[in-house]
Design an enzyme around this catalytic site. Structure first.
Site, short mmCIF file in Angstrom:
data_model
loop_
_atom_site.label_atom_id
_atom_site.label_comp_id
_atom_site.label_asym_id
_atom_site.label_seq_id
_atom_site.Cartn_x
_atom_site.Cartn_y
_atom_site.Cartn_z
N ASP A 53 54.99 25.01 89.58
CA ASP A 53 55.95 25.04 88.48
C ASP A 53 56.86 26.23 88.70
O ASP A 53 56.40 27.30 89.12
CB ASP A 53 55.17 25.18 87.16
CG ASP A 53 56.05 25.03 85.94
OD1 ASP A 53 56.42 23.88 85.65
OD2 ASP A 53 56.35 26.04 85.30
N GLU A 97 60.48 20.68 86.16
CA GLU A 97 60.48 21.64 87.26
C GLU A 97 59.11 21.73 87.93
O GLU A 97 58.79 22.71 88.57
CB GLU A 97 60.94 23.02 86.79
CG GLU A 97 59.99 23.75 85.90
CD GLU A 97 60.08 23.38 84.42
OE1 GLU A 97 59.38 24.03 83.64
OE2 GLU A 97 60.82 22.46 84.04
#
Length: 177
Positions: A53, A97
């Site tokens: 992430d 993301e």
């Protein structure tokens, strides 16, 4: 190669690729990861899933706009794809993301080294957007196939827990089970 074959190949790729990053998509994860797990079990090979992430990514979108955020995601996708073994390992955009990397037949020690190198490359990379240079960090969680994690759901859940642990440790970390 005929025009029809080319078009079929192009359409097949569209179905399994994330349009923004060029990495594989969640559909590919759902189709390929069960196959990789079964192959690893049957062939007695290792398999690790790394979930990553981008730290504080929302701040990039809020500060520079979503087009800049998209640019950063494309660049990160390229870094990830450039730092795996071609035709052995693979990268998928898991959502927002978040990305996953599947490492086939690589020891946890070597997976950790490879992930550390990727983490360092992302951290050192200068994302040049218009007249700005943006720096980011990333957090990683790694899970390796074992008796407790031998299904798609369990290995992804385990990698996600390790990712959460990395974030709890202050982000820009790697945790593994």
């Amino acid at each position: 190669m005929s025009d029809i074959t080319k078009e079929v190949n192009r359409l097949n790729e569209i179905v399994v690729k994330d349009e923004l990053t060029g990495c594989f998509n969640i559909r590919y994860v759902n189709e390929m990861l069960p196959f990789n797990i079964l192959d690893s079990i049957n062939e007695n090979k290792t398999l690790s899933v790394c979930m990553l992430d981008l730290d504080y990514f929302k701040q990039i979108n809020d500060t520079y706009g979503h087009l800049c955020g998209d640019f950063v995601l494309k660049e990160v996708g390229k870094i990830l794809k450039d730092n795996i073994r071609k035709d052995i390992d693979w990268v998928a955009r898991y959502g927002g993301e978040e990305f996953i990397i599947v490492f086939n037949n690589m020891s946890l020690k070597n997976v950790t080294k490879r992930v550390q190198a990727i983490k360092d490359k992302i951290e050192k990379h200068e994302f040049k957007w218009k007249d700005k240079v943006i720096k980011i960090t990333s957090s990683f969680g790694i899970s390796t196939l074992d008796e407790d994690t031998k299904t798609v759901e369990s290995i992804l859940e385990s990698a996600d827990k390790m990712l959460y642990l990395s974030k709890q440790k202050g982000r820009n970390n790697i945790s593994h089970k």
